[in-house]
Write a protein that holds these residues in place. Structure first.
Motif, mmCIF file in Angstrom:
data_model
loop_
_atom_site.group_PDB
_atom_site.id
_atom_site.type_symbol
_atom_site.label_atom_id
_atom_site.label_comp_id
_atom_site.label_asym_id
_atom_site.label_seq_id
_atom_site.Cartn_x
_atom_site.Cartn_y
_atom_site.Cartn_z
ATOM 1 N N LEU A 218 -3.008 -4.072 5.506
ATOM 2 C CA LEU A 218 -2.447 -5.368 5.882
ATOM 3 C C LEU A 218 -2.756 -6.444 4.841
ATOM 4 C CD1 LEU A 218 -3.125 -5.553 9.733
ATOM 5 C CD2 LEU A 218 -0.992 -5.029 8.563
ATOM 6 N N LEU A 219 -3.758 -6.180 4.006
ATOM 7 C CA LEU A 219 -4.132 -7.143 2.959
ATOM 8 C C LEU A 219 -3.227 -7.026 1.737
ATOM 9 C CD1 LEU A 219 -8.020 -6.766 3.146
ATOM 10 C CD2 LEU A 219 -6.579 -8.445 4.314
ATOM 11 N N ILE A 220 -2.419 -5.968 1.685
ATOM 12 C CA ILE A 220 -1.496 -5.776 0.565
ATOM 13 C C ILE A 220 -0.201 -6.535 0.873
ATOM 14 C CG2 ILE A 220 -0.235 -4.107 -0.846
ATOM 15 C CD1 ILE A 220 -2.245 -1.984 0.059
ATOM 16 N N PRO A 221 0.157 -7.524 0.088
ATOM 17 C CA PRO A 221 1.359 -8.321 0.379
ATOM 18 C C PRO A 221 2.621 -7.465 0.480
ATOM 19 C CG PRO A 221 0.045 -9.354 -1.348
ATOM 20 C CD PRO A 221 -0.536 -7.985 -1.131
ATOM 21 N N ILE A 222 3.423 -7.717 1.473
ATOM 22 C CA ILE A 222 4.749 -7.132 1.716
ATOM 23 C C ILE A 222 4.689 -5.616 1.923
ATOM 24 C CG2 ILE A 222 7.113 -6.883 0.877
ATOM 25 C CD1 ILE A 222 6.708 -9.424 -0.758
ATOM 26 N N ILE A 223 4.290 -4.872 0.891
ATOM 27 C CA ILE A 223 4.272 -3.409 0.980
ATOM 28 C C ILE A 223 3.379 -2.940 2.120
ATOM 29 C CG2 ILE A 223 3.699 -1.260 -0.211
ATOM 30 C CD1 ILE A 223 6.160 -2.627 -1.296
ATOM 31 N N GLY A 224 2.218 -3.572 2.267
ATOM 32 C CA GLY A 224 1.280 -3.182 3.317
ATOM 33 C C GLY A 224 1.872 -3.362 4.699
ATOM 34 N N ILE A 225 2.548 -4.498 4.905
ATOM 35 C CA ILE A 225 3.161 -4.785 6.198
ATOM 36 C C ILE A 225 4.238 -3.753 6.535
ATOM 37 C CG2 ILE A 225 4.617 -6.440 7.443
ATOM 38 C CD1 ILE A 225 1.745 -7.346 7.238
ATOM 39 N N ILE A 226 4.988 -3.336 5.526
ATOM 40 C CA ILE A 226 6.092 -2.401 5.740
ATOM 41 C C ILE A 226 5.597 -0.987 6.037
ATOM 42 C CG2 ILE A 226 8.079 -1.280 4.626
ATOM 43 C CD1 ILE A 226 8.507 -3.878 3.066
ATOM 44 N N LEU A 227 4.591 -0.541 5.307
ATOM 45 C CA LEU A 227 4.174 0.865 5.366
ATOM 46 C C LEU A 227 2.985 1.148 6.273
ATOM 47 C CD1 LEU A 227 4.514 1.899 1.604
ATOM 48 C CD2 LEU A 227 6.143 2.276 3.459
ATOM 49 N N VAL A 228 2.306 0.102 6.750
ATOM 50 C CA VAL A 228 1.061 0.323 7.467
ATOM 51 C C VAL A 228 1.249 1.186 8.714
ATOM 52 C CG1 VAL A 228 1.278 -1.864 8.762
ATOM 53 C CG2 VAL A 228 -0.962 -0.796 8.468
ATOM 54 N N LEU A 229 2.280 0.926 9.510
ATOM 55 C CA LEU A 229 2.447 1.681 10.747
ATOM 56 C C LEU A 229 2.860 3.136 10.501
ATOM 57 C CD1 LEU A 229 1.995 0.976 13.687
ATOM 58 C CD2 LEU A 229 4.453 0.611 13.929
ATOM 59 N N PRO A 230 3.863 3.394 9.648
ATOM 60 C CA PRO A 230 4.222 4.806 9.406
ATOM 61 C C PRO A 230 3.061 5.655 8.923
ATOM 62 C CG PRO A 230 5.912 3.363 8.519
ATOM 63 C CD PRO A 230 4.784 2.479 8.958
ATOM 64 N N ILE A 231 2.317 5.156 7.944
ATOM 65 C CA ILE A 231 1.231 5.943 7.363
ATOM 66 C C ILE A 231 0.088 6.125 8.343
ATOM 67 C CG2 ILE A 231 -0.518 5.975 5.537
ATOM 68 C CD1 ILE A 231 1.478 4.574 3.727
#
Length: 255
Positions: A218-231
């Motif tokens: 969640l601390l990773i801008p944009i990419i973190g928000i997008i990929l956090v749940l799938p991974i």
């Protein structure tokens, strides 16, 4: 517990490959859209309210010298607090609404990893509505306890030097409840609500390990928000299924 934390961390390996192999990305589209929308809302809220909260904080500074500098500091501090609390609410909001999409993901992973024991007739028959209802119930419960523990720890983390210890504890608390939500997508198929809560309590390390990566992403801008749940859901499914498999083997040996 330490062993289980590292086990959950290790289960993140190969998540991308497994998602692509099983064609799971389509299930994540709606949750990712919800995630992005809510994250943008948090950002605008922090931007809009930071100066409002900075006003009352500035009153703590009783000297004229340095008042402007303290106000600027108070604005930044207010924005950070809003973002932290926003992310805390964010994960439970998104995980609750994503339950009907994540349960099929977990089931497909189970069928792929353990085809020899997979039997849908042995599992709880749940509808999308019941999955959503359970997701909301689980995440409201987790949000309540997380706020109860995190807010005091957040205040204690402001203490110079030793505050870092409380920050670490707070991060682990938040990781536990994030991992809890991710594990329940699998557990809802196997256990009723109370039994699932007890199962996660008995495997706290696995929940913490999964949640550590979740919160870090969640601390990773944009990419973190997008990929956090799938991974994180893919990794949590692998972890939880292995725990359930081990529990089943122990039960078979006992009989």
């Amino acid at each position: 517990m330490i062993k289980n934390i590292f086990k959950a961390l290790k289960d993140y390996a190969g998540s991308f490959r497994l998602m692509s192999q099983l064609g799971l990305w389509k299930y994540f589209m709606v949750p990712m859209a919800i995630s992005i929308l809510f994250a943008v809302t948090i950002g605008f809220t922090a931007y809009g309210l930071s100066d409002n909260l900075a006003g009352p904080l500035t009153k703590l500074w009783i000297w004229e010298t340095g008042a402007d500098a303290f106000f600027a500091f108070a604005e930044v501090l207010s924005a950070i607090i809003i973002i932290i609390l926003g992310l805390l609410v964010y994960k439970h909001f998104v995980m609750a609404l994503s339950a009907p999409f994540m349960s099929p993901v977990s089931e497909k992973i189970e069928k792929h990893l353990y085809p020899e024991v997979y039997d849908a007739s042995n599992y709880r028959d749940t509808s999308n509505a019941s999955q959503l209802s359970r997701g909301i119930r689980i995440n409201i419960r987790n949000l309540f306890y997380e706020l109860l523990l995190t807010i005091p720890l957040l205040l204690l983390s402001l203490i110079p030097v030793i505050g870092i210890l409380f920050w670490v504890i707070g991060f682990l608390v938040q990781s536990y409840y994030a991992g809890f939500g991710n594990m329940d997508y699998t557990l809802e198929r196997h256990f009723k609500y109370r039994a699932s809560v007890d199962f996660v309590k008995n495997h706290r390390g696995c929940a913490i390990g999964n949640g550590i990566v979740f919160n870090a992403m969640l601390l990773i801008p944009i990419i973190g928000i997008i990929l956090v749940l799938p991974i994180s859901v893919t990794a949590a499914s692998k972890t939880t299924l292995e725990l359930l498999r081990g529990q089943k083997l122990l039960a078979d040996q006992a009989t």
